[in-house]
Write an enzyme that holds these catalytic residues in place. Structure first.
Site, PDB file in Angstrom:
ATOM      1  N   SER A  28      -7.305   6.639   5.073  1.00  0.00           N
ATOM      2  CA  SER A  28      -8.534   6.130   4.272  1.00  0.00           C
ATOM      3  C   SER A  28      -8.413   4.682   4.028  1.00  0.00           C
ATOM      4  O   SER A  28      -7.409   3.982   3.929  1.00  0.00           O
ATOM      5  CB  SER A  28      -8.907   7.261   3.150  1.00  0.00           C
ATOM      6  OG  SER A  28      -9.131   8.491   3.534  1.00  0.00           O
ATOM      7  N   GLY A  29      -9.735   4.272   3.431  1.00  0.00           N
ATOM      8  CA  GLY A  29      -9.952   2.782   2.973  1.00  0.00           C
ATOM      9  C   GLY A  29     -10.602   1.798   4.217  1.00  0.00           C
ATOM     10  O   GLY A  29     -10.719   0.823   3.960  1.00  0.00           O
ATOM     11  N   HIS A  30     -11.103   2.547   5.027  1.00  0.00           N
ATOM     12  CA  HIS A  30     -11.451   1.730   6.334  1.00  0.00           C
ATOM     13  C   HIS A  30     -13.084   2.292   6.537  1.00  0.00           C
ATOM     14  O   HIS A  30     -13.478   1.862   7.472  1.00  0.00           O
ATOM     15  CB  HIS A  30     -10.772   2.055   7.727  1.00  0.00           C
ATOM     16  CG  HIS A  30      -9.332   1.722   7.539  1.00  0.00           C
ATOM     17  ND1 HIS A  30      -8.777   0.555   7.256  1.00  0.00           N
ATOM     18  CD2 HIS A  30      -8.363   2.437   7.772  1.00  0.00           C
ATOM     19  CE1 HIS A  30      -7.805   0.653   7.247  1.00  0.00           C
ATOM     20  NE2 HIS A  30      -7.031   1.603   7.511  1.00  0.00           N
TER      21      HIS A  30
ATOM     22  N   LYS B 259      -6.041   5.149  16.705  1.00  0.00           N
ATOM     23  CA  LYS B 259      -5.625   3.640  16.646  1.00  0.00           C
ATOM     24  C   LYS B 259      -4.266   3.456  16.874  1.00  0.00           C
ATOM     25  O   LYS B 259      -3.364   4.398  16.292  1.00  0.00           O
ATOM     26  CB  LYS B 259      -6.047   3.244  15.262  1.00  0.00           C
ATOM     27  CG  LYS B 259      -7.622   3.273  15.026  1.00  0.00           C
ATOM     28  CD  LYS B 259      -8.294   2.554  13.803  1.00  0.00           C
ATOM     29  CE  LYS B 259      -7.593   2.913  12.269  1.00  0.00           C
ATOM     30  NZ  LYS B 259      -7.905   4.224  12.027  1.00  0.00           N
TER      31      LYS B 259
ATOM     32  N   ASP C 146      -0.124   7.271  13.118  1.00  0.00           N
ATOM     33  CA  ASP C 146      -1.176   8.076  13.411  1.00  0.00           C
ATOM     34  C   ASP C 146      -0.655   8.448  15.031  1.00  0.00           C
ATOM     35  O   ASP C 146      -1.114   9.481  15.430  1.00  0.00           O
ATOM     36  CB  ASP C 146      -2.471   6.985  13.784  1.00  0.00           C
ATOM     37  CG  ASP C 146      -2.989   6.534  12.529  1.00  0.00           C
ATOM     38  OD1 ASP C 146      -2.608   6.972  11.319  1.00  0.00           O
ATOM     39  OD2 ASP C 146      -3.904   5.975  12.488  1.00  0.00           O
TER      40      ASP C 146
ATOM     41  N   HIS D 266      -4.754  -3.141   7.161  1.00  0.00           N
ATOM     42  CA  HIS D 266      -3.949  -2.675   6.161  1.00  0.00           C
ATOM     43  C   HIS D 266      -3.291  -3.828   5.221  1.00  0.00           C
ATOM     44  O   HIS D 266      -2.362  -3.960   4.576  1.00  0.00           O
ATOM     45  CB  HIS D 266      -2.656  -1.921   6.485  1.00  0.00           C
ATOM     46  CG  HIS D 266      -3.377  -0.791   7.289  1.00  0.00           C
ATOM     47  ND1 HIS D 266      -3.013  -0.774   8.907  1.00  0.00           N
ATOM     48  CD2 HIS D 266      -3.845   0.447   7.184  1.00  0.00           C
ATOM     49  CE1 HIS D 266      -3.462   0.259   9.393  1.00  0.00           C
ATOM     50  NE2 HIS D 266      -4.028   0.958   8.392  1.00  0.00           N
TER      51      HIS D 266
END
Lengths: 332, 332
Positions: free
Chosen positions: B54-56, B104, B109, B218
């Protein structure tokens, strides 16, 4: 100051050039400084014109298109557009059925739109003005007599724009715009100040653990400063202020806007929307429609505003109508 | 740290609750931690599943809906989703025609999606993986072997999602996803670092007049740090790197994404888009489609990325196809 710009004085003109390049469906008049639908004027259609200082994008230029504004007049950053500019836009999009000016309640905007409306009248155009003053945080401020116009502007433009698109008359379009404003209340918090390119430094100083409660979209002071609190508490306080100023009864339906002020990530806006939904559910208020995102911003300010609009069925119907603009698009 | 949150540990779960409240057309499974189309599984349709830390936002949960993803798996902030979570989402949306994982290229991931794909295969599902590695700033980084996946992810999801929606077969959907990735190159700049709620301080320190050239989503280091330069120079440098890595010929058509990293105001993104349009016009490259906004972000990082995708006519056709998600919507 670190920004993705060239010269500070050229920011608005160059951003408009970028908008023009990105959106061939818009007509950007670089000399007269307005953004219009490329198919304007549309004969027989009431035209909507708005504008104000730049730095609040996507408002207003990003809301030009079918179902919303016919034209927008961007001033320099945090600076009202000038009367000649507003007059030029008004004439450019007038289709013979009258023009509605949507004006946020800031002294400069009000004065310059009024002058432009008088000049337009001298040339035989009919202009109605819808003043937006939804921000209930303060009664007067450094930039205004009366309440400031903020998040509800988007809803006024969307709903009145939809009525104009489907053939509403001048009086009807202005009337529903005023109804939306009257039914709306907004409240904002700032975590940090935005930085204008001309000033090169944040518009105000805020200690590392404090927030501005009731901040304006130009960084105007709100009610007070206080220590940062958890989001759930900030949401309750904002909704208390909103619902005190504009009561909403149990069973009423509302439109909710959780609006980022430019520097707030979407993950926080959704978290806040969840808190808003919880509080309104407790109060028996039904959220009929909602928007979560950056719509009425203040450059890179980390902050957000919450807008609640007590909605009639007609407002919800017009909210749902197709819209096709850079900043808001559905059904088309 | 000032953020609109409650407890740092609860941010992702509470933001998901807000997403669920705001978008009744999505199904958010709070236990299994995925976001799915509420009409999934759709029998006979190839399903697309993506995910990542998360955060994107709006990536990936904001791109779930008709014409794009069938499900998204959000990890904790900047943390990969776990295999069980990906497996649950994959099974939930599988309509018997196979599932495409859009991944990605980050070590965690890649590993977790691969494990989930193997577990899915054990249960009789067919999974194809499309790896996205469009960021040409660095060849390897702290988080990856090979190039990082960034802005092109959005285009892979949009274009492959459109083909799946219109009935493309598993192999075709995966193939066009890979083609889009192969045709794409991205390059990013950071003016400031983002702050994760858990860390409570910016992910890296950057002097007041310096930028990170080639930053990752990031906050991973890029090629170097340098003094801030005018936007027109930064755009030229980025496009030099992009077009060196993935050449585009005169007369070719491209899709351009000017993407904010979360803390950059829209007025700057449009200014930058204008510069991109100028440079590409000089090179005889036609911008067939474009997006300007915050799509693949890094919390509150002030920064932006530019993505250029050399587009076939089929890619443009699928880009134009209707899409209805929280973060991207048109024609529906």
């Amino acid at each position: 100051m670190k920004k993705f710009i060239n010269e500070p004085d050229d920011v608005v003109a160059e951003a408009l050039a970028g908008l023009a390049a990105a959106h061939p469906e818009l007509r950007v008049d670089a000399n007269e400084r307005y953004v219009a639908r490329s198919d304007a004027p549309r004969q027989g259609k009431v035209a909507l014109v708005s504008g104000g200082g730049s730095g609040h994008e996507p408002l207003h230029g990003g809301f030009v298109g079918p179902g919303m504004l016919d034209a927008a007049c961007p001033g320099e950053i945090f600076t009202s557009p000038v009367p000649d500019q507003i007059l030029a836009a008004t004439k450019a999009v007038d289709g013979g059925a009258g023009v509605v000016h949507v004006v946020k309640n800031y002294t400069g905007d009000v004065m310059n739109f009024q002058l432009a409306a008088e000049l337009a009248a001298d040339e035989g155009l009919t202009v109605e003005t819808v003043l937006v003053d939804d921000d209930v945080a303060v009664e007067n401020s450094t930039w205004t007599a009366g309440r400031r116009g903020t998040g509800a502007t988007l809803l006024v433009e969307k709903i009145a724009g939809a009525l104009a698109e489907e053939g509403g008359k001048l009086g009807e379009v202005a009337a529903i715009g005023r109804e939306v404003n009257a039914a709306s209340a907004s409240f904002a918090y700032a975590l940090t100040a935005g930085t204008t390119p001309a000033a090169g430094r944040p518009g105000f100083d805020l200690p590392a653990d404090e927030i501005e409660v009731g901040v304006g979209i130009h960084g105007e002071p709100g009610r007070r400063r206080e220590k940062l609190r958890p989001a759930r508490e900030l949401v309750r306080s904002a909704l208390d202020a909103i619902l005190e100023a504009k009561p909403v009864d149990r069973g009423d339906r509302v439109i909710v806007l959780v609006n980022g002020l430019g520097g707030t990530p979407l993950i926080e806006l959704y978290l806040v929307y969840g808190e808003v939904a919880t509080v309104l559910a407790e109060r028996g208020i039904e959220i009929g429609r909602r928007l979560v995102g950056n719509y009425v911003t203040s450059l890179d300010m980390a902050g957000l505003s919450i807008t609640v609009t007590r909605a009639t069925g007609e407002m919800l119907r017009l909210f749902d109508a197709p819209v096709r603009t850079p900043g808001l698009r559905w059904g088309a």
